[in-house]
Design a protein around this motif. Structure first.
Motif, mmCIF file in Angstrom:
data_model
loop_
_atom_site.group_PDB
_atom_site.id
_atom_site.type_symbol
_atom_site.label_atom_id
_atom_site.label_comp_id
_atom_site.label_asym_id
_atom_site.label_seq_id
_atom_site.Cartn_x
_atom_site.Cartn_y
_atom_site.Cartn_z
ATOM 1 N N GLN A 424 0.833 -1.198 0.000
ATOM 2 C CA GLN A 424 0.000 0.000 0.000
ATOM 3 C C GLN A 424 0.870 1.251 0.000
ATOM 4 N N MET A 425 0.226 2.376 -0.381
ATOM 5 C CA MET A 425 0.945 3.646 -0.419
ATOM 6 C C MET A 425 0.062 4.759 0.114
ATOM 7 N N GLU A 426 0.655 5.648 0.934
ATOM 8 C CA GLU A 426 -0.047 6.811 1.468
ATOM 9 C C GLU A 426 0.782 8.037 1.134
ATOM 10 N N ALA A 427 0.204 8.976 0.386
ATOM 11 C CA ALA A 427 0.939 10.169 -0.047
ATOM 12 C C ALA A 427 -0.020 11.347 -0.120
ATOM 13 N N PRO A 428 0.474 12.570 0.045
ATOM 14 C CA PRO A 428 -0.387 13.750 -0.068
ATOM 15 C C PRO A 428 -0.838 13.956 -1.519
ATOM 16 N N LYS A 429 -1.920 14.697 -1.680
ATOM 17 C CA LYS A 429 -2.434 14.937 -3.025
ATOM 18 C C LYS A 429 -1.501 15.831 -3.827
ATOM 19 N N GLU A 430 -0.888 16.778 -3.138
ATOM 20 C CA GLU A 430 0.039 17.666 -3.842
ATOM 21 C C GLU A 430 1.306 16.899 -4.215
ATOM 22 N N THR A 431 1.914 17.313 -5.301
ATOM 23 C CA THR A 431 3.133 16.658 -5.769
ATOM 24 C C THR A 431 4.321 17.138 -4.949
ATOM 25 N N VAL A 432 5.139 16.178 -4.486
ATOM 26 C CA VAL A 432 6.317 16.484 -3.682
ATOM 27 C C VAL A 432 7.548 16.285 -4.559
ATOM 28 N N TYR A 433 8.363 17.335 -4.671
ATOM 29 C CA TYR A 433 9.596 17.243 -5.451
ATOM 30 C C TYR A 433 10.797 17.227 -4.496
ATOM 31 N N LEU A 434 11.838 16.513 -4.930
ATOM 32 C CA LEU A 434 13.035 16.398 -4.089
ATOM 33 C C LEU A 434 14.251 16.184 -4.982
ATOM 34 N N THR A 456 7.566 -9.569 6.703
ATOM 35 C CA THR A 456 6.104 -9.616 6.844
ATOM 36 C C THR A 456 5.589 -10.992 6.434
ATOM 37 N N ARG A 457 6.182 -11.557 5.400
ATOM 38 C CA ARG A 457 5.800 -12.915 4.978
ATOM 39 C C ARG A 457 6.030 -13.915 6.108
ATOM 40 N N MET A 458 7.056 -13.716 6.931
ATOM 41 C CA MET A 458 7.403 -14.640 8.010
ATOM 42 C C MET A 458 6.458 -14.511 9.187
ATOM 43 N N ALA A 459 5.700 -13.389 9.284
ATOM 44 C CA ALA A 459 4.832 -13.162 10.441
ATOM 45 C C ALA A 459 3.617 -14.074 10.378
ATOM 46 N N ASP A 460 3.235 -14.558 11.537
ATOM 47 C CA ASP A 460 2.063 -15.432 11.632
ATOM 48 C C ASP A 460 0.844 -14.554 11.898
ATOM 49 N N LYS A 461 0.384 -13.870 10.836
ATOM 50 C CA LYS A 461 -0.746 -12.950 10.954
ATOM 51 C C LYS A 461 -1.675 -13.127 9.756
ATOM 52 N N ASP A 462 -2.909 -12.729 9.981
ATOM 53 C CA ASP A 462 -3.873 -12.780 8.879
ATOM 54 C C ASP A 462 -3.663 -11.603 7.928
ATOM 55 N N GLU A 463 -3.415 -10.439 8.522
ATOM 56 C CA GLU A 463 -3.233 -9.242 7.703
ATOM 57 C C GLU A 463 -1.750 -8.934 7.595
ATOM 58 N N LYS A 464 -1.212 -9.059 6.376
ATOM 59 C CA LYS A 464 0.204 -8.792 6.124
ATOM 60 C C LYS A 464 0.293 -7.626 5.148
ATOM 61 N N VAL A 465 0.747 -6.476 5.683
ATOM 62 C CA VAL A 465 0.721 -5.242 4.911
ATOM 63 C C VAL A 465 2.085 -4.566 4.984
ATOM 64 N N VAL A 466 2.552 -4.075 3.830
ATOM 65 C CA VAL A 466 3.722 -3.208 3.753
ATOM 66 C C VAL A 466 3.258 -1.884 3.175
ATOM 67 N N THR A 467 3.550 -0.787 3.886
ATOM 68 C CA THR A 467 3.030 0.521 3.507
ATOM 69 C C THR A 467 4.178 1.477 3.236
ATOM 70 N N LEU A 468 4.048 2.199 2.120
ATOM 71 C CA LEU A 468 4.972 3.288 1.806
ATOM 72 C C LEU A 468 4.249 4.591 2.116
ATOM 73 N N GLN A 469 4.860 5.421 2.981
ATOM 74 C CA GLN A 469 4.242 6.693 3.361
ATOM 75 C C GLN A 469 5.150 7.841 2.927
ATOM 76 N N LEU A 470 4.519 8.920 2.473
ATOM 77 C CA LEU A 470 5.249 10.116 2.051
ATOM 78 C C LEU A 470 4.672 11.323 2.779
ATOM 79 N N LEU A 471 5.554 12.105 3.420
ATOM 80 C CA LEU A 471 5.137 13.308 4.135
ATOM 81 C C LEU A 471 6.081 14.449 3.763
#
Length: 560
Positions: A424-434, A456-471
């Motif tokens: 998954q990915m979480e990012a602001p609506k505005e474009t961020v330049y760097l 995460t694959r090794m975790a014994d969980k039902d929900e396995k999520v990797v998230t990319l966040q941008l702030l």
């Protein structure tokens, strides 16, 4: 009065011994002293108006006798009389005088020999002497007072001042100086004390500076210092030494029964007995120390003065050596596996084991993938070496970070699906330049996302999520990128070493066959790349809860 009485007694002895001498020399005897008078009564019976005196007292003496108490009462006695006014309490305060009567026989005739001494002149002499002595006493008192004031000013006050200065010196107060006036002994002593105070102050300053320097060295060196006396009493230590002693005492409490445990007290006792230095290592549960015990001996007598213990924490070096060994084992395994596969498939192609074109293409593809894998590992090691040596060069370009992170999502989508992980990915609506080096940042996220998917694959969980966040933190002037997973997490004790070279925090997860790959240099490379961009990376994690790697990269001023 004793002297005058002795004169009278001597004359009486003369009279008794030779009465005729008395008769012949009566006038001469009366001239012995003006205050001593003798008289001779021929008849032994005293009559006031009688004419039987052979030699009577003069009229002046008779007049004097009239006023002398104790004389008239005894003058008519015809027996032995010896009267002293100072020996009678009632006459003691009167004018001193002596009165004697001596019965004696001269030519068969009883006569009385009278002796009288008027010593009133002694009163005058006494008064004169008292006056003179009083004057002398008064003069002496004035002289004593003057001498006292002189001594107090010239001797006592300077000595008191020197005493106070000496006490000030004893309290390390050298701010006062003695006044020097003259060239006498006390002035020279004051000058010597002033010089001594100056020398003591200089020495104290030097000692204080040396002490501060020693204290600064003691508190900042990485070597632990412990100083014991001959009774094994701790007298001096620095913070590193105290830390070692605390850890050692904890280990001593828990593991002192084990054979491999080294007893520090026994080692100290051996050094005290042998007076020879010794070196040894103490391996604790999580620390590793090199310990040196030195006996401090007097140069001349060679007597033991104390024991100095120096400790050096080699935990990091020990851990690094272990990681190097693990790295060699890992890299050997990592290189051996693709080499074996390349060799095997190459031989299969050469020996015509693969008959069809499709089989040969598949084998060639595997050889290519394994060669790329080896090339990637070698490049990682080379990049890390260059970065640690300061030879990294960044090719920065303005990058749309939103678009860049979405492209990463697509690149790892297949791997995530195969591992059963939701990306998954979480990012602001505005474009961020760097401004960043895209190739180098690729290495950062390839490592982080690969690790996140794998753990995460090794975790014994039902929900396995990797998230990319941008702030984008406008106030802090930085862009924050986060790779967050819900995997197995990182143990708390490993967090401080997670970015060290060759370190692999896989102790709790090494039962998984797909976790054995990796050289342990990925996160160290990540840290160097982020820092080369002027930023920093931090990690937050709890076991079985997941981990979050947070990347902070500053925004260039030109970009604003």
């Amino acid at each position: 009065m004793n002297d005058f009485e002795e004169i009278i007694l001597n004359v009486e002895r003369l009279v008794v011994a030779d009465p005729h001498f008395l008769l012949e020399n009566m006038d001469t005897i009366n001239d012995l002293h003006s205050s001593v008078n003798f008289a001779l009564l021929m008849d032994d019976t005293f009559e006031e108006e009688g004419d039987n005196w052979y030699l009577p007292f003069s009229d002046d003496v008779k007049e004097t006798i009239q006023g002398k108490p104790g004389v008239l009462e005894n003058i008519d006695r015809n027996e032995r009389v010896q009267f002293r006014s100072d020996q009678h309490r009632e006459y003691r305060r009167n004018i001193p005088h002596l009165f004697h009567i001596l019965p004696v026989t001269i030519e068969n005739q009883d006569v009385l020999f009278y002796s009288f001494a008027d010593l009133s002149f002694l009163i005058r002499i006494e008064r004169r002497l008292s006056f003179v002595l009083s004057g002398f006493i008064i003069v002496e008192l004035f002289i004593a007072l003057f001498y006292y004031i002189y001594l107090k000013k010239q001797l006592s006050e300077p000595i008191n001042a020197m005493t106070n200065i000496a006490f000030d010196y004893a309290r390390d107060d050298f701010s006062h100086q003695l006044p020097v006036s003259g060239r006498d002994d006390l002035s020279e002593l004051a000058m010597a004390m002033n010089k001594m105070g100056h020398s003591l102050e200089t020495n104290r300053t030097v000692i204080r500076q040396e002490k501060e320097l020693l204290s600064h060295i003691m508190h900042n060196i990485e070597t632990g210092i412990l100083y014991y006396d001959t009774d094994k009493t701790l007298l001096l230590s620095n913070p590193v030494g105290d830390l070692f002693l605390t850890r050692y005492q904890e280990e001593h409490t828990n593991y002192s029964d084990e054979e491999r445990f080294i007893d520090l007290d026994t080692k100290i006792a051996e050094v005290i007995e042998s007076k020879r230095p010794t070196e040894f290592t103490i391996e604790m549960q999580e620390t590793y120390f090199e310990v040196t015990i030195l006996p401090l001996l007097e140069e001349e007598t060679r007597d033991l003065r104390g024991i100095l213990i120096s400790t050096k924490d080699l935990t990091k070096e020990h851990r690094l050596d272990k990681m190097r060994v693990d790295f060699i084992n890992n890299i050997s395994h990592e290189l051996r596996t693709p080499l074996v596969m390349i060799q095997g498939y190459s031989e299969a192609i050469l020996d015509d084991v693969a008959e069809s074109i499709e089989e040969k293409k598949e084998m060639s593809r595997i050889i290519r993938d394994e060669a790329q894998r080896m090339n990637r590992m070698v490049n990682e090691m080379l990049d890390l070496s260059r970065m640690e040596a300061g030879y990294i060069e960044l090719q920065k370009t303005e990058t749309d970070v939103n678009k860049y992170l979405r492209s990463l999502m697509f690149r790892f989508d297949n791997l995530a699906n195969e591992s059963g992980v939701s990306l998954q990915m979480e990012a602001p609506k505005e474009t961020v330049y760097l401004n960043m080096d895209k190739d180098k940042i690729d290495q950062v996220f390839v490592n982080l996302i690969n690790n996140a998917i794998r753990h995460t694959r090794m975790a014994d969980k039902d929900e396995k999520v990797v998230t990319l966040q941008l702030l984008k933190e406008e106030e802090l002037g930085e862009v924050v990128m986060i790779v967050k997973d819900t995997g197995t997490g990182i143990p708390k004790e490993d967090l401080q070493y997670i970015f060290d070279r060759f370190f692999k925090a896989d102790k709790s997860r090494n039962n998984y066959s797909y976790n054995t790959r990796g050289t342990g240099i990925g996160l160290s490379l990540v840290k160097n790349i982020v820092e080369a961009h002027g930023g920093f990376i931090e990690v937050e994690s709890e076991v079985n809860e997941g981990a979050a790697f947070i990347i902070h990269i500053p925004i260039d001023p030109e970009e604003e």
